[in-house]
Write a protein that holds these residues in place. Structure first.
Motif, PDB file in Angstrom:
ATOM      1  N   LEU A  84       2.478   1.415 -17.114  1.00  0.00           N
ATOM      2  CA  LEU A  84       2.162   2.085 -15.858  1.00  0.00           C
ATOM      3  C   LEU A  84       3.411   2.256 -14.990  1.00  0.00           C
ATOM      4  O   LEU A  84       3.663   3.336 -14.433  1.00  0.00           O
ATOM      5  CB  LEU A  84       1.095   1.306 -15.088  1.00  0.00           C
ATOM      6  N   GLN A  85       4.192   1.209 -14.882  1.00  0.00           N
ATOM      7  CA  GLN A  85       5.393   1.279 -14.058  1.00  0.00           C
ATOM      8  C   GLN A  85       6.404   2.266 -14.635  1.00  0.00           C
ATOM      9  O   GLN A  85       7.037   3.030 -13.893  1.00  0.00           O
ATOM     10  CB  GLN A  85       6.000  -0.109 -13.906  1.00  0.00           C
ATOM     11  N   ASP A  86       6.532   2.298 -15.949  1.00  0.00           N
ATOM     12  CA  ASP A  86       7.455   3.248 -16.573  1.00  0.00           C
ATOM     13  C   ASP A  86       7.007   4.693 -16.365  1.00  0.00           C
ATOM     14  O   ASP A  86       7.837   5.614 -16.346  1.00  0.00           O
ATOM     15  CB  ASP A  86       7.589   2.964 -18.072  1.00  0.00           C
ATOM     16  N   LEU A  87       5.705   4.903 -16.216  1.00  0.00           N
ATOM     17  CA  LEU A  87       5.183   6.252 -15.989  1.00  0.00           C
ATOM     18  C   LEU A  87       5.215   6.655 -14.515  1.00  0.00           C
ATOM     19  O   LEU A  87       4.878   7.786 -14.178  1.00  0.00           O
ATOM     20  CB  LEU A  87       3.746   6.351 -16.515  1.00  0.00           C
ATOM     21  N   GLY A  88       5.611   5.730 -13.651  1.00  0.00           N
ATOM     22  CA  GLY A  88       5.744   6.049 -12.236  1.00  0.00           C
ATOM     23  C   GLY A  88       4.605   5.584 -11.355  1.00  0.00           C
ATOM     24  O   GLY A  88       4.568   5.904 -10.162  1.00  0.00           O
ATOM     25  N   PHE A  89       3.668   4.822 -11.902  1.00  0.00           N
ATOM     26  CA  PHE A  89       2.599   4.257 -11.077  1.00  0.00           C
ATOM     27  C   PHE A  89       3.155   3.135 -10.201  1.00  0.00           C
ATOM     28  O   PHE A  89       4.052   2.391 -10.618  1.00  0.00           O
ATOM     29  CB  PHE A  89       1.482   3.687 -11.949  1.00  0.00           C
ATOM     30  N   VAL A  90       2.593   2.990  -9.008  1.00  0.00           N
ATOM     31  CA  VAL A  90       2.889   1.850  -8.148  1.00  0.00           C
ATOM     32  C   VAL A  90       1.881   0.770  -8.502  1.00  0.00           C
ATOM     33  O   VAL A  90       0.683   0.887  -8.198  1.00  0.00           O
ATOM     34  CB  VAL A  90       2.790   2.234  -6.659  1.00  0.00           C
ATOM     35  N   ALA A  91       2.335  -0.275  -9.174  1.00  0.00           N
ATOM     36  CA  ALA A  91       1.416  -1.288  -9.707  1.00  0.00           C
ATOM     37  C   ALA A  91       2.100  -2.633  -9.771  1.00  0.00           C
ATOM     38  O   ALA A  91       3.327  -2.721  -9.900  1.00  0.00           O
ATOM     39  CB  ALA A  91       0.932  -0.879 -11.098  1.00  0.00           C
ATOM     40  N   ARG A  92       1.287  -3.699  -9.710  1.00  0.00           N
ATOM     41  CA  ARG A  92       1.812  -5.059  -9.853  1.00  0.00           C
ATOM     42  C   ARG A  92       0.735  -5.952 -10.436  1.00  0.00           C
ATOM     43  O   ARG A  92      -0.455  -5.656 -10.380  1.00  0.00           O
ATOM     44  CB  ARG A  92       2.302  -5.620  -8.513  1.00  0.00           C
ATOM     45  N   GLY A  93       1.171  -7.061 -11.005  1.00  0.00           N
ATOM     46  CA  GLY A  93       0.256  -8.009 -11.610  1.00  0.00           C
ATOM     47  C   GLY A  93      -0.395  -8.913 -10.574  1.00  0.00           C
ATOM     48  O   GLY A  93       0.248  -9.345  -9.616  1.00  0.00           O
ATOM     49  N   ILE A  94      -1.692  -9.186 -10.773  1.00  0.00           N
ATOM     50  CA  ILE A  94      -2.413 -10.156  -9.958  1.00  0.00           C
ATOM     51  C   ILE A  94      -3.178 -11.083 -10.906  1.00  0.00           C
ATOM     52  O   ILE A  94      -3.125 -10.908 -12.128  1.00  0.00           O
ATOM     53  CB  ILE A  94      -3.373  -9.483  -8.949  1.00  0.00           C
TER      54      ILE A  94
END
Length: 275
Positions: A84-94
Motif C-alpha cells: 500500500l505504501q509503495d503504491l502511494g496510500f497513506v497507511a500505517r500498522g496498528i
C-alpha cells in the motif's frame, strides 16, 4: 512517491492480477484486499515446524512471493502495508486483541496486526491476516453501520477503549477483535509475534490453522478438519487423518508449497490423529 520498500513490487502485483501499479484509490484498495485473501493463504506451518517466524519485510517477501507460502497477521499485513505504501496510500500498522470465540467482554493479549488507511480524509481499516474470518474488503472506521463485503457483513463499534470489529455469522454479530489507533513500532510487532509463535499457551503452536477465500466461499483447515463455507449454504466438512493427504490438500486447496521438513511432517501427523 518515495523509493519502494518492496524488492519485488511488480511480481507482487502480478500475483494479484495487476499488470501495472494501480492508482491509490478506494477501488484499488478494495480489489487488493479481496485478491490478496484469495492469492495468499493464512497459515502457521512455520510455528509448527519449530522454526522462528521472521517478520522483517525482506524475509516475509521472500517467503510469500518466492517460497510459495502464506503466513499470519504479522507477516501478511506487514507485506500488504508495504504494498500500500509503495503504491502511494497513506497507511500505517496498528494492533488489536483477538476475542473471537471468547466470552463477551473478554480482554486478551495484543497479538493481532492490521492497518489503518487514510483516503481523501476518510479512515479505513484493512486486514489480510485474520484467518477464516478475514474481512475481504476495507471497512470504514468512523461509522457503526453494517458494512457489506464480498463475504460476511461487518460492523465496527466505537467504545472508550477503542473499537470492536464484529462479523455477522448467521443471525449473530460475533466479536472478532478489539483494536485501537495507538502508534506501533517494529518492536511492538516483534513482541506480539514472539508471543504468538513461541508461547506454550498460544494456539499457533498447538494447532494447524489455514484459511483462504474465493468467490462466494471460504476454505478453512483446523488440524485435520477441512471445511468449505459457501455464502448462504451449508458448510461442507470432512476429516483428514493421513498426513500425505493433508499435504496434498494444503497444496491443491490453499496453494501452499509445503516445505520438506521431517519435524513438521511428524507434527502434522500428530495433530490430525482423531482421538
Amino acid at each position: 512517491m518515495s523509493e519502494p520498500r518492496l524488492k519485488n513490487l511488480n511480481l507482487y502485483l502480478q500475483r494479484l492480477g495487476f499488470s501495472a501499479p494501480p492508482a491509490p484509490t478506494l477501488e484499488t484498495l478494495q480489489q487488493l484486499q479481496l485478491r490478496h485473501t484469495g492469492a495468499f493463504a493464512f497459515e502457521n506451518l512455520t510455528t509448527l515446524s519449530g522454526e522462528p517466524v521472521l517478520i522483517d519485510l525482506a524475509s516475509v517477501e521472500h517467503k510469500v512471493l518466492h517460497q510459495g507460502r502464506g503466513g499470519y497477521c504479522y507477516e501478511l499485513n506487514n507485506l500488504f502495508l508495504a504494498l500500500l505504501q509503495d503504491l502511494g496510500f497513506v497507511a500505517r500498522g496498528i494492533s488489536g486483541r483477538v476475542v473471537m470465540g471468547q466470552p463477551e467482554g473478554a480482554w486478551t493479549a495484543r497479538t493481532h496486526r492490521l492497518s489503518l488507511v487514510m483516503l481523501d480524509g476518510v479512515r479505513y481499516i484493512t486486514d489480510v491476516g485474520f484467518g477464516g474470518m478475514v474481512p475481504t474488503a476495507p471497512l470504514l472506521l468512523d461509522t457503526s453501520d453494517e458494512q457489506s463485503t464480498p463475504h460476511e457483513p461487518y460492523r465496527i463499534e466505537h467504545h472508550a477503549d477503542g473499537y470492536t470489529l464484529r462479523a455477522k455469522v448467521g443471525d449473530e454479530w460475533r466479536a472478532m477483535y478489539i483494536f485501537d489507533l495507538q502508534r506501533q513500532e517494529d518492536i511492538d510487532f516483534t513482541l506480539g509475534n514472539w508471543y504468538v509463535s513461541t508461547h506454550p499457551e498460544s494456539s499457533f503452536v498447538k494447532q494447524l490453522m489455514v484459511a483462504r477465500t474465493g468467490q462466494g466461499w471460504r476454505r478453512t483447515l483446523n488440524n485435520g478438519s477441512f471445511a468449505i463455507h459457501r455464502i448462504g449454504e451449508e458448510s461442507e466438512r470432512r476429516q483428514v487423518t493421513d498426513v500425505h493427504e493433508l499435504i496434498g490438500l494444503l497444496e491443491s486447496e490453499f496453494d501452499i508449497r509445503v516445505p520438506a521438513h521431517e519435524g513438521l511432517t511428524h507434527t502434522l501427523q500428530r495433530l490430525i490423529v482423531v482421538a
